[in-house]
Scaffold this active site. Structure first.
Site, PDB file in Angstrom:
ATOM      1  N   TYR A 166      30.617  45.966  47.126  1.00 23.77           N
ATOM      2  CA  TYR A 166      30.306  45.221  45.449  1.00 23.77           C
ATOM      3  C   TYR A 166      30.402  43.556  45.503  1.00 23.77           C
ATOM      4  CZ  TYR A 166      32.852  43.239  41.361  1.00 23.77           C
ATOM      5  OH  TYR A 166      33.145  42.071  41.024  1.00 23.77           O
ATOM      6  N   LYS A 170      27.302  41.590  44.333  1.00 25.70           N
ATOM      7  CA  LYS A 170      27.311  40.912  43.937  1.00 25.70           C
ATOM      8  C   LYS A 170      26.260  39.285  43.900  1.00 25.70           C
ATOM      9  CE  LYS A 170      29.593  41.270  39.699  1.00 25.70           C
ATOM     10  NZ  LYS A 170      29.025  41.335  38.405  1.00 25.70           N
TER      11      LYS A 170
END
Length: 302
Positions: A166, A170
């Site tokens: 994740y 990002k």
């Protein structure tokens, strides 16, 4: 100060069916915006489909006297991203701003993560942001500008464990945001980042308990501290034409807003730099006490 309104403006919000995206959409509509509520209604890991979340938010906006259209496409597909922008043009005749909010999560230790899980995070977070932004970019160029707000994350800064998939995705969104901000002003386009501190499905007590290896009930109070409504003001501000920022990243949640970014110090300069010189001076090289912000587009002006 007068209320910052969006009367006559059209805003596309991805991942707008739940959580922060829903809050963004409702807030925008309450300020006069016409909203494209884009959400395929997937589970937290990106699986499944449901028209329900997007329909519910669009209906709520209409019931309050606003204008909205639901779109169920996925940001991870180029044609889906293009369809979201087209929905704005077909329904309202224009598009003024995009809030790239769609996201999924599956926190796990690096050694446990599969390659497919990394690809899925990239597909939704990074490529999803690329596809939607690119679909809107040409339209903004032709119409004198627009505003892009990309949802980034403090997770990319190494603030939490189990963030390699994740947080890595990002991090790619952060790089895209800052690089686009160096190009956008030529066309009247501003590009900024927004990092929400919000209690959502992706930060539920169960998820946070897994991440920190602690009982989930330890994190139950966070729902009262970080409701979606307290993260949205920064995203809404960045989407407004009055916002002067470009290439900035705002963190917002729990009644607090702050800026995050990259800094660079003067380091060490030596005509014949050696490994040993670096070793001897590593304390001063690593000292960021007097570091300055890295300026967006700095290299292009040097």
């Amino acid at each position: 100060m007068a209320e910052l309104r969006f009367d006559g403006k059209v805003v596309l919000v991805t991942g707008a069916g739940r959580g922060a995206g829903r809050s963004h959409a409702l807030s925008l509509a309450s300020r006069g915006a016409k909203v494209v509520v884009a959400d395929p209604g997937v589970a937290i890991d990106g699986s499944g489909f449901s028209a329900g979340p997007a329909d519910e938010v669009a209906s709520e906006i209409k019931a309050a006297g606003g204008e909205a259209v639901a779109c169920y496409e996925s940001v991870s597909e180029e044609q889906g991203a293009a369809a979201m922008v087209q929905a704005a043009l077909d329904s309202f005749g224009r598009l003024d701003a995009v809030i790239n909010n769609a996201g999924i999560a599956k926190p796990e230790r690096f050694e446990v993560h599969t390659a497919d899980e990394f690809r899925r995070m990239i597909d939704v977070h990074y490529l999803g942001t690329v596809y939607v932004t690119q679909a809107a970019w040409g339209h903004f160029m032709q119409n004198g500008g627009g505003r892009i707000v990309n949802t980034v994350s403090e997770g990319a800064m190494g603030t939490l464990p189990m963030m390699t998939a994740y947080g890595g995705a990002k991090g790619a969104v952060i790089g895209l945001t800052l690089a686009l901000a160096a190009e956008g002003p030529k066309y009247g386009i501003s590009v900024n980042g927004f990092a929400p501190r919000v209690a959502s499905r992706m930060s539920s007590p169960t998820v946070l308990g897994h991440v920190h290896d602690l009982p989930p009930e330890r994190f139950s109070p966070l729902g009262n501290v970080f409701p979606p409504e307290l993260c949205s003001p920064a995203a809404i501000y960045l989407a407004h034409e009055a916002c002067p920022l470009n290439g900035a990243m705002l963190v917002c949640g729990g009644g607090q807003v702050m800026r995050m970014g990259f800094k660079q110090n003067q380091g060490l300069t030596s005509a014949n730099l050696t490994v040993e010189e670096i070793a001897e001076n590593i304390a001063s090289i690593a000292d960021m006490a007097e570091a300055a912000d890295v300026e967006v587009g700095m290299a292009s002006r040097s």
